[in-house]
Design an enzyme around this catalytic site. Structure first.
Site, mmCIF file in Angstrom:
data_model
loop_
_atom_site.group_PDB
_atom_site.id
_atom_site.type_symbol
_atom_site.label_atom_id
_atom_site.label_comp_id
_atom_site.label_asym_id
_atom_site.label_seq_id
_atom_site.Cartn_x
_atom_site.Cartn_y
_atom_site.Cartn_z
ATOM 1 N N ASP A 1 2.336 -32.575 127.223
ATOM 2 C CA ASP A 1 1.500 -32.931 126.074
ATOM 3 C C ASP A 1 1.368 -31.773 125.078
ATOM 4 O O ASP A 1 1.014 -31.973 123.921
ATOM 5 C CB ASP A 1 0.107 -33.378 126.542
ATOM 6 C CG ASP A 1 0.118 -34.822 127.020
ATOM 7 O OD1 ASP A 1 1.024 -35.571 126.602
ATOM 8 O OD2 ASP A 1 -0.772 -35.196 127.802
ATOM 9 N N HIS B 1 -7.160 -31.706 133.714
ATOM 10 C CA HIS B 1 -6.067 -31.369 132.803
ATOM 11 C C HIS B 1 -6.290 -30.049 132.087
ATOM 12 O O HIS B 1 -6.009 -29.905 130.896
ATOM 13 C CB HIS B 1 -5.831 -32.508 131.800
ATOM 14 C CG HIS B 1 -5.367 -33.783 132.453
ATOM 15 N ND1 HIS B 1 -6.161 -34.482 133.354
ATOM 16 C CD2 HIS B 1 -4.216 -34.474 132.353
ATOM 17 C CE1 HIS B 1 -5.501 -35.544 133.774
ATOM 18 N NE2 HIS B 1 -4.322 -35.571 133.192
ATOM 19 N N ARG C 1 -7.680 -32.922 140.596
ATOM 20 C CA ARG C 1 -8.285 -34.139 140.029
ATOM 21 C C ARG C 1 -8.310 -35.270 141.067
ATOM 22 O O ARG C 1 -9.210 -36.110 141.061
ATOM 23 C CB ARG C 1 -7.559 -34.585 138.760
ATOM 24 C CG ARG C 1 -6.120 -34.948 138.955
ATOM 25 C CD ARG C 1 -5.526 -35.546 137.681
ATOM 26 N NE ARG C 1 -4.072 -35.614 137.772
ATOM 27 C CZ ARG C 1 -3.357 -36.565 137.191
ATOM 28 N NH1 ARG C 1 -3.918 -37.509 136.486
ATOM 29 N NH2 ARG C 1 -2.043 -36.559 137.306
ATOM 30 N N PHE D 1 -11.159 -31.397 125.529
ATOM 31 C CA PHE D 1 -12.120 -32.163 124.726
ATOM 32 C C PHE D 1 -13.547 -31.982 125.246
ATOM 33 O O PHE D 1 -14.495 -31.917 124.460
ATOM 34 C CB PHE D 1 -11.711 -33.641 124.710
ATOM 35 C CG PHE D 1 -10.241 -33.814 124.457
ATOM 36 C CD1 PHE D 1 -9.649 -33.178 123.376
ATOM 37 C CD2 PHE D 1 -9.436 -34.544 125.313
ATOM 38 C CE1 PHE D 1 -8.281 -33.285 123.140
ATOM 39 C CE2 PHE D 1 -8.073 -34.652 125.092
ATOM 40 C CZ PHE D 1 -7.492 -34.025 124.005
ATOM 41 N N GLU E 1 -16.361 -37.888 122.964
ATOM 42 C CA GLU E 1 -16.781 -36.847 123.914
ATOM 43 C C GLU E 1 -18.176 -36.298 123.621
ATOM 44 O O GLU E 1 -18.876 -35.857 124.532
ATOM 45 C CB GLU E 1 -15.767 -35.704 123.944
ATOM 46 C CG GLU E 1 -14.416 -36.087 124.524
ATOM 47 C CD GLU E 1 -13.543 -36.852 123.536
ATOM 48 O OE1 GLU E 1 -13.833 -36.818 122.316
ATOM 49 O OE2 GLU E 1 -12.572 -37.495 123.968
ATOM 50 N N SER F 1 -6.742 -41.111 134.456
ATOM 51 C CA SER F 1 -6.222 -39.736 134.523
ATOM 52 C C SER F 1 -7.207 -38.776 135.187
ATOM 53 O O SER F 1 -6.806 -37.888 135.928
ATOM 54 C CB SER F 1 -5.917 -39.224 133.116
ATOM 55 O OG SER F 1 -4.963 -40.051 132.496
ATOM 56 N N ARG G 1 -4.233 -31.132 136.514
ATOM 57 C CA ARG G 1 -3.456 -32.369 136.545
ATOM 58 C C ARG G 1 -2.431 -32.353 137.674
ATOM 59 O O ARG G 1 -2.227 -33.355 138.350
ATOM 60 C CB ARG G 1 -2.740 -32.531 135.211
ATOM 61 C CG ARG G 1 -1.720 -33.650 135.179
ATOM 62 C CD ARG G 1 -1.133 -33.813 133.786
ATOM 63 N NE ARG G 1 -0.164 -34.885 133.744
ATOM 64 C CZ ARG G 1 1.159 -34.700 133.784
ATOM 65 N NH1 ARG G 1 1.654 -33.481 133.882
ATOM 66 N NH2 ARG G 1 1.977 -35.730 133.736
#
Lengths: 273, 316
Positions: free
Chosen positions: B116, B108, B9, B82, B57, B36, B166
């Site tokens: 998470d 992610h 990322r 998402f 989204e 993020s 991530r």
């Protein structure tokens, strides 16, 4: 006789072609196509800056048919405007046809966005309008939403966006014919007060009779002069407009007329002008 | 492994800054995760070409579709869960069907989102995206590959999905001489006893597995499949012929991802024994990325163990 005779004549031709093409394909959506004839006639024959000889002209006004099942009214309009030969209309929904059951921008000249799955067109219209802002282009974006369609959550994601980004180059019509596949909006899932909902989301709201050219033209004119906000024109319409047995009948949402019904419909439409 | 490590990322953020300079048509969209996903890096430099759609989204993808019809090159970003899950149908109908030039760049992905937990651990995204016609699916192995892939995607006309992570991953490639080609697998290391085909963060683990195996006299070939679709059939068939056994390794459900794609290729062209290393059709849970990889069987040792097994299944 008023000044809108020519527009009336065109929308009547569209209606006949809608009936003919759906009859020919034995499949399609007459109800929500017939309710939008005056709106599309006004956009394509009075309002939009377009060039049928150059469908991809980058400064053209755009139209997104978010309620993609009303493809027959769009196809009839594009053919009438000269984007492709009218003979193509009789190939609606048939194998190898340029006229898919729902609009396909890669297959049909003049279609600005592929649609069909409800709720997605407003986002696309937003994207096009925003690009116009980023590039300082003068084009406008028009979209047509169905009243059942606004039950999709994505519409409200998009509605928030249009207002947040102050897309005053966007004019949306809501084809408010009150019916969806399973019945009345009110019974299936009440969308009212739809004007207040859009107002609360930061939109200019104009309410009109969607079969009255004078009101449609005036509303578009007004939307072009309203700055800093997107405009929604809530057009009260009659589903199946122009064909007596289809009017206000949810059953004619997605059914093709048989030979007899087609003759009757064409006779009725022939008598209009 | 090398001491250098970088999250893919972060490479995305860097690549976007470069793209912003070299291509004025690039616009970047995010759904309230710009810090993020690292799109905030682009926003700092090119605020007029950055669009935050908020936590929405579906509209993220739909807006990108509209933008692309005017000649813009939108990079639409969110978490892999998402972007591909919630917005699947918008990607299918508003982007892939009309073949619009939208890049879905999702960060992610996989177990290494970590703490998470299952709701945020996309283990299905490769599978979901590769089943859509017209869609290119890319899963880079390290930061260098990610950056080069993103730059290349901006030149490629058409819909694409790029899967980013991530956590920091070891740097495998050398920026000065690495060339990214969509659809081209890369043989990283030679070997004739078995082929380990990795994608994403599992490529560096495949190299570690090779080291483990070499001590036991098993000479493993290592291949990096960064493009899951269109997949490089030639390199897979060649390795099937030359090594007679394959292990795949992916940070994804074993159903529908790299392992399935490789199985399709060899079963139709040159069947050899195959073992798929990945998450075994289950949801993850909260924990550190490293702990999760161990618990769910995604380690170099797991790959090596699968290689030992698949070698025994080879046709004599």
């Amino acid at each position: 006789m008023d000044n809108y005779c020519e527009l009336k004549e065109i929308s009547n031709k569209l209606r006949k072609n809608i009936i003919n093409m759906i009859h020919e394909s034995k499949s399609g959506h007459p109800g929500g196509s017939l309710s939008a004839c005056e709106i599309l006639t006004t956009l394509y024959f009075k309002e939009m800056k377009i060039d049928p000889k150059n469908p991809k002209w980058e400064d053209r006004d755009r139209f997104v048919l978010s309620k993609g099942h009303a493809a027959p009214v769009l196809y009839a309009t594009l053919a009438e405007k000269g984007y492709f030969p009218k003979e193509e209309l009789m190939k609606l929904r048939k194998i190898d046809s340029m006229l898919q059951g729902h609009p396909d921008m890669k297959g049909t000249p003049g279609v600005d966005m592929s649609t069909g799955s409800l709720g997605q067109g407003l986002s696309a219209a937003n994207g096009i309008a925003l690009a116009g802002k980023i590039d300082n282009k003068g084009y406008r974006v028009y979209a047509l939403l169905g009243d059942g369609e606004v039950q999709e959550g994505m519409i409200w994601e998009a509605a928030m966006f249009s207002a947040h980004y102050k897309l005053d180059n966007l004019t949306v019509f809501l084809d408010h014919n009150g019916l969806q596949i399973d019945g009345n909006n009110e019974e299936v899932m009440n969308i009212e007060p739809i004007d207040k909902k859009f107002e609360a989301f930061g939109w200019n709201v104009i309410k009109i009779d969607g079969h009255d050219f004078k009101q449609i033209i005036k509303a578009i004119e007004k939307s072009k002069n309203l700055k800093e906000k997107p405009t929604i024109i809530i057009a009260k319409t009659v589903k199946g407009k122009g064909v007596s047995f289809m009017e206000n009948e949810a059953g004619w949402h997605g059914n093709a007329p048989n030979d007899e019904q087609t003759n009757q419909a064409l006779n009725e439409l022939g008598g209009e002008i | 492994m090398t001491a250098k490590a970088m999250a893919t990322r972060d490479a995305y953020g860097e690549a976007l800054k470069e793209l912003g300079k070299i291509n004025k048509n690039v616009v970047v969209l995010d759904a309230d995760l710009s810090k993020s996903t690292k799109t905030a890096e682009f926003q700092k430099e090119f605020p007029e070409r950055f669009i935050n759609v908020g936590i929405a989204e579906q509209n993220l993808i739909g807006t990108a579709a509209g933008l692309s019809t005017t000649g813009k090159i939108p990079f639409a970003s969110s978490f892999a869960m998402f972007a591909t899950g919630r917005a699947f149908e918008i990607i299918r109908n508003s982007v892939a069907y009309p073949k619009l030039n939208v890049k879905v760049a999702a960060t992610h992905a996989g177990l290494t989102v970590g703490e998470d937990g299952a709701s945020h651990q996309a283990l299905e995204d490769i599978s979901i995206m590769r089943t859509i016609p017209n869609m290119v699916v890319i899963n880079p192995a390290d930061g260098i590959e990610a950056k080069k892939a993103i730059l290349k995607l901006a030149e490629h006309v058409g819909p694409a999905y790029i899967r980013l992570g991530r956590s920091k991953v070891p740097v495998i490639f050398d920026e000065s001489n690495y060339e990214f080609e969509i659809g081209k697998g890369i043989q990283i290391s030679d070997g004739n006893d078995v082929t380990i085909i990795g994608t994403g963060i599992m490529v560096s683990m495949a190299l570690e597995a090779k080291e483990i195996l070499s001590k036991e006299g098993i000479n493993a070939r290592v291949i990096n499949i960064h493009t899951i679709k269109p997949i490089d059939q030639d390199i897979i068939i060649k390795s099937a012929k030359e090594t007679g056994a394959i292990v795949t390794a992916e940070e994804h459900n074993v159903i529908g991802g790299l392992g399935s794609a490789v199985a399709e290729v060899i079963s139709e062209n040159y069947p050899v024994p195959l073992i798929r290393v990945g998450v075994n059709d289950t949801f993850g849970e909260s924990g550190s990325g490293d702990d999760l990889l161990k618990k769910y069987g995604l380690t170099p040792e797991n790959i090596a163990e699968s290689a030992r097994k698949v070698v025994l299944k080879k046709k004599k």
